[in-house]
Write an enzyme that holds these catalytic residues in place. Sequence first.
Site, PDB file in Angstrom:
ATOM      1  CB  CYS A 163      29.671  39.084  45.240  1.00 13.66           C
ATOM      2  SG  CYS A 163      30.635  37.628  44.763  1.00 13.66           S
ATOM      3  CG  ASP A 212      28.725  39.989  37.078  1.00 16.29           C
ATOM      4  OD1 ASP A 212      28.168  39.545  38.095  1.00 16.29           O
ATOM      5  OD2 ASP A 212      29.744  40.681  37.130  1.00 16.29           O
ATOM      6  CE  LYS A 213      29.636  40.748  32.189  1.00 19.38           C
ATOM      7  NZ  LYS A 213      30.066  40.320  33.512  1.00 19.38           N
ATOM      8  CB  SER A 229      34.428  44.195  39.031  1.00 18.27           C
ATOM      9  OG  SER A 229      33.602  43.748  40.067  1.00 18.27           O
TER      10      SER A 229
END
Length: 557
Positions: free
Chosen positions: A191, A120-121, A468
């Site tokens: 994911c 994500d980051k 999320s």
Amino acid sequence: MRSDSVKAGSQQAPHRSLFNALGLTKEEMERPLVGIVSSYNEIVPGHMNLDKIVAAVKQGVAMAGGTPVVFPAIAVCDGIAMGHVGMKYSLVTRDLIADSTEAMAMAHQFDALVMVPNCDKNVPGLLMAAARLNVPTVFVSGGPMLAGHIHGHKTSLSSMFEAVGSYAAGKITEDELTEFENKTCPTCGSCSGMYTANSMNCLTEVLGMGLRGNGTIPAVYSERIRLAKHAGMQVMEMYRRNIRPRDIMTREAILNALTVDMALGCSTNSMLHLPAIAHEVGMDFDISFANEISAKTPNLCHLAPAGPTYMEDLNEAGGVYAVMNELNKKGLLHTECMTVTGKTVGENIEGCVNLNPEVIRPIDNPYSQTGGLAVLKGNIAPDGGVVKRSAVVEEMMVHEGPARVFGCEEDAIAAIKGGKIVAGDVVVIRYEGPKGGPGMREMLNPTSAIAGMGLGSSVALITDGRFSGASRGASIGHVSPEAAVGGPIALIEEGDIISINIPELRLEVKVSDEEMAARKAKWQPREPKVTTGYLARYAAMVTSGNRGAILEVPKAK
């Protein structure tokens, strides 16, 4: 060569002695030094295969005449950090990653870079660093996870979190919960739905900073190893042609990313990361751009959690380029933008056909005529709040109900799982913004609990925190200004009637201006939750969610 400042001439003899200590030969020192930024670690499932990706990149660089040198970047697994203090440390790593990569690249004067992120980051963090450093740079991600399979249906991480809510509501047994636990995440990779990691890896392709397939080729496919080798070779071509990130990440490229974001139905977190990337290239990104672009961009994909398709399906349907080619049929993209291929967007996507209209809707048969994200404004969110419109059920597009107010995520989860939230309620979670959290935690646990308990079509949630990409439902985040700075969300009281109208882009509390002003006059800032360490420094420098939670040096009073 930029790297000559650390390896050429008599003054650099001490530097060369240190390169000798690394085992580099004279021949290697005479070639361009290519930094390979590896996000490999053994705690993030999306990163456990990055050692293989990095090895393939090194081969590609060497084959094309460069000298590859690996250095690390950190990464947090949002799923493991979720629902406890660890989530305060997720978003904040984006800036640590950008800063540390800048420091390493400047200190050692690399001629070019290959970024190897996945989750994500570290994808946006490395894009920010690439923009700052502006040396030839290519991205190659670790790729998405394959979907799980339970009872003949594909599943992903959002299914797992919702299963916890179903178990709490007595809808599934402990054995069934264990089956989800064992089968939901079957491989390495980011994911498998259109969550934040996959959103940002796909948008890296759109920005022109990654080769075709960067966002969609599954992590376990050998095709991704070949992609990594080609990325290593391509960075040397960029070096020879002096193609740099700021030649690629232009205003028009950012607008392309936002357009494809709408078509794909990306995570709301892209509305934090695109403004931060834009800031690094000198673009003032107002999140209201989202509504202007959404109004003319049809939503073509319903990947999990919005629908029953997954990243592997998008890949087989033609991937990001096929989506872009559909959009280009109506002239919605800036096709003249340069990319890491050395070709323009238009040249890249030519002939990239949609191979499955069930996964990528044709442009004339979209899921909706408007895009997947929307920015809502009103007396709760004067500077905006963000919702993933494509993941909201029809009956919740317009909703009105009483506020159930919580000062932190944990209290809200306890109330939801304790059966204290009922149909019609609007859950308000505040003091979880960039400053107030600090760190702007994701709210996947409460949104999943709401969905898992069967309230997804009757309960809304608003927060100055974030969600999320696995969240679905009427979940409105990034409410700005945040509660910690006295934003109106801090003034909502238990039982106030909140009105949500997504088609009209409105978010309001039905309280008079006079009453809100009176509440504001009585409001007092809360004591900071954290007063030492990185989080305290972060809270002192971070801006609101509507500006991408970028860091700014506080102005002297």
